[in-house]
Write a protein that holds these residues in place. Structure first.
Motif, PDB file in Angstrom:
ATOM      1  N   THR A  44       0.926  -1.296  -0.159  1.00 61.09           N
ATOM      2  CA  THR A  44      -0.256   0.243  -0.081  1.00 61.09           C
ATOM      3  C   THR A  44       0.931   1.406   0.060  1.00 61.09           C
ATOM      4  O   THR A  44       0.581   2.224  -0.582  1.00 61.09           O
ATOM      5  CB  THR A  44      -0.714   0.192   1.461  1.00 61.09           C
ATOM      6  N   ILE A  45       2.153   0.892   0.461  1.00 63.53           N
ATOM      7  CA  ILE A  45       2.590   2.544   0.276  1.00 63.53           C
ATOM      8  C   ILE A  45       3.809   2.087  -0.508  1.00 63.53           C
ATOM      9  O   ILE A  45       3.782   3.408  -1.088  1.00 63.53           O
ATOM     10  CB  ILE A  45       4.236   2.520   1.822  1.00 63.53           C
ATOM     11  N   LEU A  46       4.534   1.346  -1.092  1.00 67.02           N
ATOM     12  CA  LEU A  46       5.099   1.124  -2.686  1.00 67.02           C
ATOM     13  C   LEU A  46       4.689   1.742  -3.715  1.00 67.02           C
ATOM     14  O   LEU A  46       5.350   2.087  -4.562  1.00 67.02           O
ATOM     15  CB  LEU A  46       6.238   0.239  -1.533  1.00 67.02           C
ATOM     16  N   TRP A  47       3.742   0.757  -3.215  1.00 69.46           N
ATOM     17  CA  TRP A  47       2.779   1.279  -4.877  1.00 69.46           C
ATOM     18  C   TRP A  47       2.646   2.007  -6.162  1.00 69.46           C
ATOM     19  O   TRP A  47       3.093   2.740  -6.935  1.00 69.46           O
ATOM     20  CB  TRP A  47       1.472   0.487  -4.806  1.00 69.46           C
ATOM     21  N   PRO A  48       2.366   3.242  -4.871  1.00 67.74           N
ATOM     22  CA  PRO A  48       2.185   4.139  -5.792  1.00 67.74           C
ATOM     23  C   PRO A  48       3.470   5.269  -5.707  1.00 67.74           C
ATOM     24  O   PRO A  48       3.454   5.932  -6.732  1.00 67.74           O
ATOM     25  CB  PRO A  48       1.231   5.724  -4.274  1.00 67.74           C
ATOM     26  N   PHE A 101      -0.166  10.057 -13.973  1.00 73.39           N
ATOM     27  CA  PHE A 101       0.457   9.360 -12.771  1.00 73.39           C
ATOM     28  C   PHE A 101      -0.722  10.536 -11.635  1.00 73.39           C
ATOM     29  O   PHE A 101      -0.681   9.794 -10.307  1.00 73.39           O
ATOM     30  CB  PHE A 101       0.521   8.336 -12.427  1.00 73.39           C
ATOM     31  N   LYS A 102      -0.112  11.441 -11.300  1.00 67.69           N
ATOM     32  CA  LYS A 102      -0.957  12.693 -10.404  1.00 67.69           C
ATOM     33  C   LYS A 102      -1.587  12.658  -9.930  1.00 67.69           C
ATOM     34  O   LYS A 102      -1.991  12.425  -9.541  1.00 67.69           O
ATOM     35  CB  LYS A 102       0.627  13.806 -10.791  1.00 67.69           C
ATOM     36  N   LYS A 103      -2.200  13.389 -11.279  1.00 66.22           N
ATOM     37  CA  LYS A 103      -3.995  13.207 -11.497  1.00 66.22           C
ATOM     38  C   LYS A 103      -4.677  12.157 -10.556  1.00 66.22           C
ATOM     39  O   LYS A 103      -5.542  11.836 -10.518  1.00 66.22           O
ATOM     40  CB  LYS A 103      -4.307  13.474 -12.810  1.00 66.22           C
ATOM     41  N   TYR A 104      -4.129  10.870 -11.178  1.00 71.40           N
ATOM     42  CA  TYR A 104      -4.347   9.120 -11.290  1.00 71.40           C
ATOM     43  C   TYR A 104      -4.952   8.589  -9.752  1.00 71.40           C
ATOM     44  O   TYR A 104      -5.564   8.341  -8.696  1.00 71.40           O
ATOM     45  CB  TYR A 104      -3.893   8.299 -12.253  1.00 71.40           C
ATOM     46  N   LEU A 105      -2.744   9.058  -9.243  1.00 76.18           N
ATOM     47  CA  LEU A 105      -2.870   9.201  -7.669  1.00 76.18           C
ATOM     48  C   LEU A 105      -4.248   9.859  -6.913  1.00 76.18           C
ATOM     49  O   LEU A 105      -4.216   9.599  -6.070  1.00 76.18           O
ATOM     50  CB  LEU A 105      -1.164   8.720  -7.241  1.00 76.18           C
ATOM     51  N   LEU A 160      -7.267   8.511  -6.735  1.00 68.26           N
ATOM     52  CA  LEU A 160      -7.223   7.346  -5.866  1.00 68.26           C
ATOM     53  C   LEU A 160      -7.049   8.159  -4.534  1.00 68.26           C
ATOM     54  O   LEU A 160      -8.157   7.300  -3.431  1.00 68.26           O
ATOM     55  CB  LEU A 160      -6.292   6.724  -6.064  1.00 68.26           C
ATOM     56  N   GLY A 161      -5.959   8.978  -3.474  1.00 69.22           N
ATOM     57  CA  GLY A 161      -6.122   9.124  -2.614  1.00 69.22           C
ATOM     58  C   GLY A 161      -7.692   9.739  -2.544  1.00 69.22           C
ATOM     59  O   GLY A 161      -8.032   9.283  -0.999  1.00 69.22           O
ATOM     60  N   THR A 162      -7.994  10.968  -2.815  1.00 72.09           N
ATOM     61  CA  THR A 162      -9.545  11.536  -2.614  1.00 72.09           C
ATOM     62  C   THR A 162     -10.266  10.705  -1.692  1.00 72.09           C
ATOM     63  O   THR A 162     -11.013  10.578  -1.425  1.00 72.09           O
ATOM     64  CB  THR A 162     -10.217  12.218  -3.595  1.00 72.09           C
ATOM     65  N   ARG A 163     -10.526   9.006  -2.844  1.00 70.87           N
ATOM     66  CA  ARG A 163     -11.814   8.369  -3.053  1.00 70.87           C
ATOM     67  C   ARG A 163     -11.042   7.634  -1.660  1.00 70.87           C
ATOM     68  O   ARG A 163     -12.514   7.076  -0.889  1.00 70.87           O
ATOM     69  CB  ARG A 163     -12.163   7.681  -4.802  1.00 70.87           C
TER      70      ARG A 163
END
Length: 125
Positions: free
Chosen positions: A89-93, A109-113, A116-119
């Motif tokens: 969970t920590i390493l993947w992003p 990926f900055k936008k995608y992550l 994802l973080g917001t969700r």
């Protein structure tokens, strides 16, 4: 060139041939086109680079997680599984962001992550 395309080209109806080719290739690249629309990217090549980034980033995450577990000498069993999931969970992003730089997909990926973080950390009112 296919026979039907040669005939269409000679008859001046090349557009018919292009329509036939689109119908024949719809199943092959249709899923890439759907991802292109869903991810709001410019072309199919960018979709392919994004998929490569996901694959390489995930593999790097698994490799680093296994290396860290072995270096520390973490236990097996339930505790080991919990720690492995936490590491992933920590390493993947981080892995995906690092791999996205040389493949030119950092902005995506900055936008995608961010989404994802917001969700994940969305506060319920």
């Amino acid at each position: 060139m296919k026979r039907c395309c040669k005939e269409s080209y000679e008859n001046g109806s090349l557009q018919e041939c292009e329509k036939d080719m689109d119908k024949n290739n719809a199943g092959r690249i249709g899923w890439l086109s759907r991802l292109k629309g869903k991810w709001q990217v410019e072309n199919i090549m960018q979709v392919v680079l994004i998929l490569c980034t996901f694959a390489i980033g995930g593999s790097l995450c698994a490799y680093l997680g296994r290396s860290i577990k072995n270096a520390i000498g973490l236990p097996g069993g339930t505790a080991g599984v919990f720690i492995s999931i936490s590491l992933a969970t920590i390493l993947w992003p981080l892995c995906v962001l690092v791999i996205s730089v040389p493949l030119g997909q950092f902005r995506f990926f900055k936008k995608y992550l961010g989404k994802l973080g917001t969700r994940i950390f969305k506060r319920k009112k």
